[in-house]
Design a protein around this motif. Structure first.
Motif, short mmCIF file in Angstrom:
data_model
loop_
_atom_site.label_atom_id
_atom_site.label_comp_id
_atom_site.label_asym_id
_atom_site.label_seq_id
_atom_site.Cartn_x
_atom_site.Cartn_y
_atom_site.Cartn_z
N VAL A 254 0.84 -1.20 0.00
CA VAL A 254 0.00 0.00 0.00
C VAL A 254 0.87 1.25 0.00
O VAL A 254 2.03 1.22 0.41
N GLY A 255 0.29 2.36 -0.43
CA GLY A 255 0.96 3.65 -0.32
C GLY A 255 0.98 4.12 1.12
O GLY A 255 0.11 3.76 1.92
N LYS A 256 1.95 4.96 1.45
CA LYS A 256 2.13 5.34 2.85
C LYS A 256 0.93 6.10 3.41
O LYS A 256 0.69 6.08 4.62
N GLU A 257 0.13 6.74 2.53
CA GLU A 257 -1.00 7.53 3.02
C GLU A 257 -2.14 6.66 3.54
O GLU A 257 -3.02 7.15 4.25
N ILE A 258 -2.14 5.36 3.22
CA ILE A 258 -3.20 4.49 3.73
C ILE A 258 -2.65 3.37 4.60
O ILE A 258 -3.33 2.38 4.87
N VAL A 259 -1.41 3.53 5.06
CA VAL A 259 -0.84 2.56 5.99
C VAL A 259 -1.68 2.46 7.25
O VAL A 259 -1.91 1.37 7.79
N ARG A 260 -2.14 3.62 7.76
CA ARG A 260 -2.90 3.61 9.02
C ARG A 260 -4.13 2.71 8.94
O ARG A 260 -4.43 1.95 9.87
N PHE A 261 -4.82 2.76 7.83
CA PHE A 261 -6.03 1.96 7.70
C PHE A 261 -5.71 0.46 7.65
O PHE A 261 -6.46 -0.36 8.14
N HIS A 262 -4.57 0.14 7.01
CA HIS A 262 -4.21 -1.27 6.85
C HIS A 262 -3.49 -1.85 8.06
O HIS A 262 -3.48 -3.08 8.23
N SER A 263 -2.88 -1.01 8.87
CA SER A 263 -2.10 -1.54 9.99
C SER A 263 -2.77 -1.26 11.35
O SER A 263 -2.28 -1.73 12.38
N ILE A 264 -3.86 -0.51 11.36
CA ILE A 264 -4.62 -0.29 12.60
C ILE A 264 -6.04 -0.80 12.45
O ILE A 264 -6.46 -1.72 13.15
N ILE A 265 -6.79 -0.23 11.49
CA ILE A 265 -8.20 -0.61 11.36
C ILE A 265 -8.36 -2.06 10.91
O ILE A 265 -9.13 -2.83 11.49
N TRP A 266 -7.61 -2.45 9.87
CA TRP A 266 -7.77 -3.79 9.30
C TRP A 266 -7.39 -4.89 10.30
O TRP A 266 -8.17 -5.82 10.52
N PRO A 267 -6.24 -4.84 10.95
CA PRO A 267 -5.96 -5.89 11.93
C PRO A 267 -6.93 -5.89 13.11
O PRO A 267 -7.27 -6.96 13.64
N ALA A 268 -7.41 -4.71 13.50
CA ALA A 268 -8.40 -4.66 14.58
C ALA A 268 -9.70 -5.34 14.16
O ALA A 268 -10.33 -6.06 14.95
N MET A 269 -10.12 -5.12 12.92
CA MET A 269 -11.31 -5.81 12.40
C MET A 269 -11.11 -7.33 12.43
O MET A 269 -12.01 -8.08 12.83
N LEU A 270 -9.94 -7.77 12.00
CA LEU A 270 -9.68 -9.22 11.99
C LEU A 270 -9.62 -9.78 13.40
O LEU A 270 -10.08 -10.90 13.65
N MET A 271 -9.07 -9.01 14.34
CA MET A 271 -9.09 -9.44 15.73
C MET A 271 -10.52 -9.58 16.23
O MET A 271 -10.85 -10.53 16.96
N SER A 272 -11.37 -8.64 15.84
CA SER A 272 -12.78 -8.71 16.23
C SER A 272 -13.44 -9.96 15.67
O SER A 272 -14.29 -10.57 16.33
N MET A 273 -13.04 -10.36 14.45
CA MET A 273 -13.62 -11.55 13.82
C MET A 273 -12.92 -12.84 14.25
O MET A 273 -13.28 -13.92 13.80
N ASP A 274 -11.87 -12.72 15.10
CA ASP A 274 -11.08 -13.88 15.53
C ASP A 274 -10.45 -14.59 14.34
O ASP A 274 -10.40 -15.84 14.30
N GLU A 275 -9.96 -13.80 13.38
CA GLU A 275 -9.32 -14.37 12.20
C GLU A 275 -7.83 -14.01 12.18
O GLU A 275 -7.43 -13.01 12.78
N PRO A 276 -7.01 -14.81 11.49
CA PRO A 276 -5.57 -14.52 11.44
C PRO A 276 -5.28 -13.19 10.76
O PRO A 276 -6.02 -12.75 9.88
N LEU A 277 -4.19 -12.56 11.17
CA LEU A 277 -3.78 -11.29 10.58
C LEU A 277 -2.90 -11.54 9.36
O LEU A 277 -2.23 -12.57 9.28
N PRO A 278 -2.87 -10.60 8.42
CA PRO A 278 -1.92 -10.75 7.30
C PRO A 278 -0.49 -10.81 7.84
O PRO A 278 -0.20 -10.30 8.92
N LYS A 279 0.39 -11.44 7.07
CA LYS A 279 1.76 -11.58 7.53
C LYS A 279 2.51 -10.26 7.51
O LYS A 279 3.37 -10.00 8.34
N GLN A 280 2.16 -9.39 6.55
CA GLN A 280 2.94 -8.17 6.40
C GLN A 280 2.16 -7.08 5.68
O GLN A 280 1.42 -7.35 4.73
N VAL A 281 2.31 -5.85 6.17
CA VAL A 281 1.83 -4.65 5.48
C VAL A 281 3.07 -3.83 5.13
O VAL A 281 3.87 -3.50 6.02
N LEU A 282 3.23 -3.52 3.85
CA LEU A 282 4.39 -2.74 3.40
C LEU A 282 3.91 -1.41 2.84
O LEU A 282 3.08 -1.38 1.93
#
Length: 639
Positions: free
Chosen positions: A260-288
């Motif tokens: 992802v571009g640096k301007e949307i890192v926050r959404f992919h590294s904060i919101i997205w993993p939090a959503m997956l935690m809420s769903m009790d699903e595994p997190l992606p291995k890496q966000v670059l």
């Protein structure tokens, strides 16, 4: 391709927002993902490479209204051109997701319900600041100079009923994630930024809107549409069948890389993993998070008119030349300056002078000295052995750099071999060997080693420049499959007939090209975008509005709302009370005595307990709202 089966590899780009055509900055991200997907396939991985478009939201709805079409018709038109661009660039994606597709919308609703039933979604009231362009809500403290911290545009107050995701619940878990798995978010600078953002205190996330309807309906409340980030981020798993058909999900998830571009890192590294935690699903291995391509001192932006059209560059220089430049010139994670001169010099020096020249001179010499047939090696000297050793070691060096997404360094390792082969020609001097019959074995070894070096190079460059790979192999007589393991061997040529072709990268006249590219730049008038207007009205509609000149007699702060001011305005023979949301822009005493324009026949309404009888007209300035004034007598109509 490799004969080994190394398992699965799932890589994604962001899904791009089709508010307008894509530019070379978007191309940069997709070219990187394509190179990695091709590299992993070549190595023997079962690759899934996904890209797509994020098609809902208020900005799209406004764009469609301004163009007099439905939102679906608007995005269909833009997406068709995005698909054409990726076809032109030969992007090897396995899935292209559109968030308006039934397979996605249905599953987003199921994901909403899963998080709702977990107790992580609740209904409340949103009051804050909203950036339409970024589809993002902000607090006052997050603004930069009073504007959106991401895009620098004006924000506007928003107040509406909404559903919220309990993002604040996951702050500590996210910090723990960064500590225990630092590779989850790279480069390190992005990780530090996200830590700082979380440590400021995470607020719960607004995930629905009622002020527009271009979105996926909330399944338990259809006056709401699901707001952008729950909709958009879910694409990485909805296309895998989650949550109702999980065969592909179980095969490919978790993703290996979200690029992802640096301007949307926050959404992919904060919101997205939090959503997956809420769903009790595994997190992606890496966000670059990669950097931006900068031009004219800033990020490429359609609204600034400083974008570069990749199609024009492809038509002039070819797909592989553009891909090579993007991957070779810029260091992953850092911003890079784009200029035509930088691009042309890289193409000339690396592609025309180094690689193109090596192919041309090798094939020409084999034709001239060996009857067009690649000979076998017959003995080696120190120059032969050095070239061979460098060639067979390069694949491991490339692999090490690709593991770090260091495309520039991976290509540099390949060009070490290319430059060494060119130097080898000067060391061996085959034109001298050809004049001495006693040197025939040395000549044959030289021709054999040059062909072998090109064969190895043709394998190594395949992920970055697959069309060039084919051209090189055609000229040195190879028709077989491209096998990664063959890059470790230096004994496969001999007996094949070369077939000289056109120069794979003709040399460019840089001064001439710069002049022609400058002439092709659009004029300021051509880069102007149409204003985003509300739907057209008839003259009769406008004629219903009664605007009058008035003078502000009094201005006070609203007792219950810090953003509101209460005015007494003299309109000729009468005085009106009007409530306006301008307290952030003006102190009450600044406005007393000002001449203003008032919409006088607006239906009265209560605003936070105070009756408002009209509307004072303001214009949206660069930094604050500006009064629209008139020196005409109070009560006079505005025509």
């Amino acid at each position: 391709m490799s004969t080994n089966n190394k398992g699965t590899y799932y890589i994604t780009t962001p899904i791009y927002y089709p508010s307008s055509d894509l530019h070379i900055g978007h191309t940069y991200c997709t070219v990187m993902a394509d190179a990695m997907a091709r590299f992993k396939r070549l190595q023997g991985y079962d690759v899934r490479f996904q890209t797509g478009t994020d098609e809902h939201g208020q900005k799209i709805q406004k764009k469609a209204e301004a163009n007099g079409v439905t939102p679906q018709a608007y995005v269909d038109d833009v997406v068709s051109r995005i698909l054409k661009l990726w076809e032109t660039m030969e992007i090897s994606y396995d899935d292209f997701v559109r968030t308006t597709e039934p397979r996605h919308t249905k599953r987003v609703q199921e994901i909403f319900m899963k998080m709702y039933e977990k107790g992580d979604i609740y209904k409340s009231q949103y009051e804050g600041l909203y950036c339409t362009d970024c589809e993002a809500f902000w607090t006052e403290s997050q603004l930069v100079d009073g504007k959106c911290p991401d895009c620098g545009r004006a924000v506007e107050p928003a107040h509406e009923e909404a559903y919220f995701f309990k993002l604040s619940k996951y702050g500590d878990k996210l910090l723990k994630l960064y500590d225990e798995r630092p590779e989850f978010l790279e480069p390190e600078s992005r990780r530090n930024e996200m830590r700082a953002f979380i440590n400021q205190g995470l607020e719960d996330l607004c995930i629905s809107r009622t002020s527009f309807d271009w979105g996926i309906p909330v399944p338990i409340d259809e006056k709401h549409v699901i707001y952008v980030w729950l909709d958009a981020l879910s694409n990485y798993i909805t296309t895998l069948g989650y949550p109702d058909d999980k065969a592909e999900y179980n095969k490919y998830w978790p993703a290996d890389v979200h690029l992802v571009g640096k301007e949307i890192v926050r959404f992919h590294s904060i919101i997205w993993p939090a959503m997956l935690m809420s769903m009790d699903e595994p997190l992606p291995k890496q966000v670059l998070g990669h950097g931006w391509l900068l031009i004219d001192g800033g990020k490429m932006s359609k609204s600034k008119g400083n974008v570069v059209d990749p199609v024009m560059l492809i038509e002039r220089y070819g797909i592989d030349a553009l891909k090579y430049f993007l991957l070779r010139e810029y260091t992953f994670g850092q911003d890079g300056i784009f200029t035509n001169e930088i691009m042309l010099k890289r193409m000339n020096y690396d592609l025309a002078n180094d690689l193109g020249n090596l192919v041309s001179r090798t094939v020409s010499m084999i034709e001239k000295y060996c009857g067009g047939v690649i000979p076998s090696a017959a003995g080696k000297d120190e120059f032969d052995e050095d070239l061979e050793n460098i060639a067979v070691q390069t694949a491991d060096k490339v692999n090490a750099q690709m593991d770090k997404f260091s495309f520039s360094n991976a290509l540099e390792e390949i060009w070490v071999l290319v430059r060494r082969a060119n130097k080898y020609v000067d060391e061996k001097m085959p034109w001298v060997l050809a004049k001495d019959e006693s040197k025939i074995n040395s000549l044959n070894t030289c021709m054999h080693h040059l062909a072998e070096a090109l064969r190895v190079v043709s394998i190594l460059i395949y992920p970055f420049m697959h069309s060039t790979t084919v051209k090189i192999r055609e000229q040195i007589g190879i028709d077989g499959a491209i096998v990664w393991e063959d890059a470790y061997r230096f004994d496969m040529m001999g007996g094949l007939k070369v077939r000289k072709g056109d120069a794979i990268f003709p040399r460019l006249d840089i001064d001439k090209e710069l002049a022609e590219l400058e002439a092709l730049k659009p004029t300021p008038a051509e880069v102007e975008e149409k204003l985003e207007l509300k739907p057209e009205i008839e003259f009769d509609d406008f004629d219903k509005i009664d605007m009058r000149v008035g003078t502000i007699l009094e201005a006070t702060k609203h007792k219950d709302a810090k953003k509101l001011l209460v005015f007494k305005v003299k309109l000729g023979t009468e005085t009106r009370q009007i409530v306006s949301g301008v307290a952030e822009h003006y102190k009450p005493e600044e406005l007393v005595g000002k001449k203003v324009i008032v919409v006088a026949n607006l239906k009265p309404r209560k605003i936070r307990g105070e009756e408002s009888n009209g509307m004072i007209i303001f214009a949206d300035g660069d930094k604050k709202l500006e009064l629209v004034t008139s020196e005409a007598p109070d009560g006079n109509p505005v025509c």
